[in-house]
Design a protein around this motif. Structure first.
Motif, PDB file in Angstrom:
ATOM      1  N   PRO A  46     -11.797 -18.777 -26.742  1.00 31.16           N
ATOM      2  CA  PRO A  46     -11.722 -16.994 -26.799  1.00 31.16           C
ATOM      3  C   PRO A  46     -10.107 -17.016 -27.187  1.00 31.16           C
ATOM      4  CG  PRO A  46     -13.004 -18.083 -25.059  1.00 31.16           C
ATOM      5  CD  PRO A  46     -12.706 -18.842 -25.771  1.00 31.16           C
ATOM      6  N   GLY A  47      -9.453 -16.083 -27.458  1.00 36.52           N
ATOM      7  CA  GLY A  47      -8.366 -16.009 -27.789  1.00 36.52           C
ATOM      8  C   GLY A  47      -7.444 -17.094 -28.518  1.00 36.52           C
ATOM      9  N   ASP A  48      -8.217 -18.030 -29.482  1.00 40.45           N
ATOM     10  CA  ASP A  48      -7.953 -19.604 -29.938  1.00 40.45           C
ATOM     11  C   ASP A  48      -7.792 -18.552 -31.448  1.00 40.45           C
ATOM     12  OD1 ASP A  48      -6.415 -21.431 -30.763  1.00 40.45           O
ATOM     13  OD2 ASP A  48      -8.092 -22.613 -30.178  1.00 40.45           O
ATOM     14  N   ARG A  49      -6.835 -18.883 -32.528  1.00 37.53           N
ATOM     15  CA  ARG A  49      -6.366 -19.015 -33.631  1.00 37.53           C
ATOM     16  C   ARG A  49      -7.458 -20.212 -34.720  1.00 37.53           C
ATOM     17  NH1 ARG A  49       0.396 -18.691 -34.851  1.00 37.53           N
ATOM     18  NH2 ARG A  49       0.155 -20.735 -34.340  1.00 37.53           N
ATOM     19  N   TYR A  50      -7.644 -21.291 -33.566  1.00 36.17           N
ATOM     20  CA  TYR A  50      -7.776 -21.987 -34.892  1.00 36.17           C
ATOM     21  C   TYR A  50      -9.009 -22.760 -34.528  1.00 36.17           C
ATOM     22  CZ  TYR A  50      -2.796 -23.469 -35.028  1.00 36.17           C
ATOM     23  OH  TYR A  50      -1.840 -22.926 -35.149  1.00 36.17           O
ATOM     24  N   GLU A  51      -9.641 -22.913 -35.548  1.00 37.43           N
ATOM     25  CA  GLU A  51     -11.875 -22.828 -35.012  1.00 37.43           C
ATOM     26  C   GLU A  51     -12.057 -24.305 -35.679  1.00 37.43           C
ATOM     27  OE1 GLU A  51     -15.290 -21.184 -37.370  1.00 37.43           O
ATOM     28  OE2 GLU A  51     -13.038 -20.891 -38.860  1.00 37.43           O
ATOM     29  N   GLY A  79      -7.647 -20.019 -42.734  1.00 39.41           N
ATOM     30  CA  GLY A  79      -9.477 -20.495 -43.128  1.00 39.41           C
ATOM     31  C   GLY A  79      -8.849 -22.580 -43.266  1.00 39.41           C
ATOM     32  N   ARG A  80      -7.457 -23.043 -43.756  1.00 35.01           N
ATOM     33  CA  ARG A  80      -6.895 -23.574 -44.280  1.00 35.01           C
ATOM     34  C   ARG A  80      -6.856 -24.623 -43.364  1.00 35.01           C
ATOM     35  NH1 ARG A  80      -1.358 -24.546 -46.068  1.00 35.01           N
ATOM     36  NH2 ARG A  80      -1.041 -23.829 -44.398  1.00 35.01           N
ATOM     37  N   GLN A  81      -7.593 -26.564 -43.491  1.00 35.60           N
ATOM     38  CA  GLN A  81      -7.563 -27.664 -43.244  1.00 35.60           C
ATOM     39  C   GLN A  81      -6.146 -27.313 -42.598  1.00 35.60           C
ATOM     40  OE1 GLN A  81     -10.481 -30.201 -43.757  1.00 35.60           O
ATOM     41  NE2 GLN A  81      -9.572 -31.441 -42.291  1.00 35.60           N
ATOM     42  N   VAL A  82      -5.819 -27.405 -41.295  1.00 34.82           N
ATOM     43  CA  VAL A  82      -4.396 -28.162 -40.313  1.00 34.82           C
ATOM     44  C   VAL A  82      -4.889 -29.377 -39.723  1.00 34.82           C
ATOM     45  CG1 VAL A  82      -3.955 -25.631 -40.173  1.00 34.82           C
ATOM     46  CG2 VAL A  82      -4.693 -26.500 -38.041  1.00 34.82           C
ATOM     47  N   GLY A  83      -6.069 -29.754 -39.470  1.00 38.08           N
ATOM     48  CA  GLY A  83      -6.421 -31.097 -38.941  1.00 38.08           C
ATOM     49  C   GLY A  83      -7.232 -31.640 -38.757  1.00 38.08           C
ATOM     50  N   PHE A  84      -7.760 -33.172 -38.802  1.00 38.60           N
ATOM     51  CA  PHE A  84      -8.991 -33.873 -39.066  1.00 38.60           C
ATOM     52  C   PHE A  84      -9.449 -35.172 -38.238  1.00 38.60           C
ATOM     53  CE2 PHE A  84     -10.868 -37.080 -41.697  1.00 38.60           C
ATOM     54  CZ  PHE A  84     -12.158 -36.705 -41.955  1.00 38.60           C
ATOM     55  N   ALA A  85     -10.656 -35.674 -38.033  1.00 37.29           N
ATOM     56  CA  ALA A  85     -10.801 -36.288 -37.705  1.00 37.29           C
ATOM     57  C   ALA A  85     -12.290 -37.131 -37.626  1.00 37.29           C
ATOM     58  CB  ALA A  85     -11.303 -36.160 -35.787  1.00 37.29           C
ATOM     59  N   ARG A  86     -12.695 -38.337 -37.856  1.00 41.12           N
ATOM     60  CA  ARG A  86     -13.263 -39.328 -38.580  1.00 41.12           C
ATOM     61  C   ARG A  86     -14.110 -40.146 -37.839  1.00 41.12           C
ATOM     62  NH1 ARG A  86     -13.477 -43.560 -41.595  1.00 41.12           N
ATOM     63  NH2 ARG A  86     -11.446 -44.201 -42.124  1.00 41.12           N
ATOM     64  N   VAL A 139     -14.749 -33.589 -38.153  1.00 43.39           N
ATOM     65  CA  VAL A 139     -14.108 -32.947 -37.676  1.00 43.39           C
ATOM     66  C   VAL A 139     -13.358 -32.045 -38.121  1.00 43.39           C
ATOM     67  CG1 VAL A 139     -13.811 -31.651 -35.489  1.00 43.39           C
ATOM     68  CG2 VAL A 139     -15.496 -32.973 -35.334  1.00 43.39           C
ATOM     69  N   GLY A 140     -13.099 -30.939 -38.886  1.00 42.49           N
ATOM     70  CA  GLY A 140     -11.961 -29.961 -39.069  1.00 42.49           C
ATOM     71  C   GLY A 140     -11.414 -29.271 -37.876  1.00 42.49           C
ATOM     72  N   ALA A 141      -9.994 -28.639 -38.096  1.00 46.14           N
ATOM     73  CA  ALA A 141      -9.127 -27.998 -37.515  1.00 46.14           C
ATOM     74  C   ALA A 141      -9.068 -27.302 -38.804  1.00 46.14           C
ATOM     75  CB  ALA A 141      -8.316 -28.341 -36.369  1.00 46.14           C
ATOM     76  N   TYR A 142      -9.154 -25.641 -38.213  1.00 47.21           N
ATOM     77  CA  TYR A 142      -9.117 -25.025 -39.278  1.00 47.21           C
ATOM     78  C   TYR A 142      -7.444 -23.678 -39.068  1.00 47.21           C
ATOM     79  CZ  TYR A 142     -12.253 -27.506 -41.254  1.00 47.21           C
ATOM     80  OH  TYR A 142     -12.923 -28.552 -42.301  1.00 47.21           O
ATOM     81  N   GLY A 143      -7.120 -23.329 -39.838  1.00 49.91           N
ATOM     82  CA  GLY A 143      -5.946 -22.415 -39.118  1.00 49.91           C
ATOM     83  C   GLY A 143      -6.767 -20.797 -39.009  1.00 49.91           C
ATOM     84  N   PRO A 144      -6.050 -19.969 -38.878  1.00 50.28           N
ATOM     85  CA  PRO A 144      -6.367 -18.854 -39.069  1.00 50.28           C
ATOM     86  C   PRO A 144      -6.631 -18.036 -40.332  1.00 50.28           C
ATOM     87  CG  PRO A 144      -4.809 -18.782 -37.700  1.00 50.28           C
ATOM     88  CD  PRO A 144      -4.290 -19.876 -38.119  1.00 50.28           C
TER      89      PRO A 144
END
Length: 151
Positions: free
Chosen positions: A8-13, A63-70, A56-61
């Motif tokens: 909640p309130g986070d700009r990352y998905e 929608g661009r990918q800004v993080g990752f794990a495999r 698992v990807g992390a996506y900024g506000p």
């Protein structure tokens, strides 16, 4: 976890949908910024993504990918965590912790034995239950270019 999640309130998905992974973004980071991955070719990275048990990807506000794990796994009791990164411009938002937590505790591998290799993020992983392997663990180092990653 399957699909997308954000706090909640986070700009990352965060998402474990492999179709969302931006191969170009992963390649860009691993080939230039990751001390552990610069020896790989683009074909190597694409093959590792295609063969991953889970991503698992992390996506900024935007929608661009800004993080990752495999992860690689036998799907029954063992998993290897690899290629965890957060773009430097997006650090400081606990995305590294969220990527690891989502990967190991937010999906089908919650009860698995997890392993990883790191040279500089011991505190991050220790906070998620990772420990030194102890006297029963052994590792066979990689040969060739993989044995001495570019630093």
């Amino acid at each position: 976890m399957t699909g997308d999640a954000s706090e909640p309130g986070d700009r990352y998905e965060l998402s474990d949908d492999p179709a969302r992974v931006d191969v170009d973004a992963v390649w860009d980071f691993l080939s230039t910024d990751a001390y552990w991955g610069r020896w790989r070719t683009r074909a190597d990275v694409e093959a590792q993504l295609a063969g991953a048990w889970r991503v698992v990807g992390a996506y900024g506000p935007d929608g661009r990918q800004v993080g990752f794990a495999r992860a690689v796994s036998d799907g029954a009791g063992f998993a290897y965590l690899a290629d965890v990164y957060v773009d430097p411009a997006h650090r400081g938002h606990r995305l590294g912790h969220r990527l690891v937590e989502t990967m190991i505790d937010g999906g089908p591998g919650t009860d698995f034995r997890w392993v990883l290799f790191t040279r500089d993020a011991h505190r991050l992983y220790a906070s998620h239950g990772f420990e030194d392997p102890g006297p029963s663990a052994m590792v066979r180092p990689a040969r060739g270019a993989q044995a001495t990653p570019v630093v």
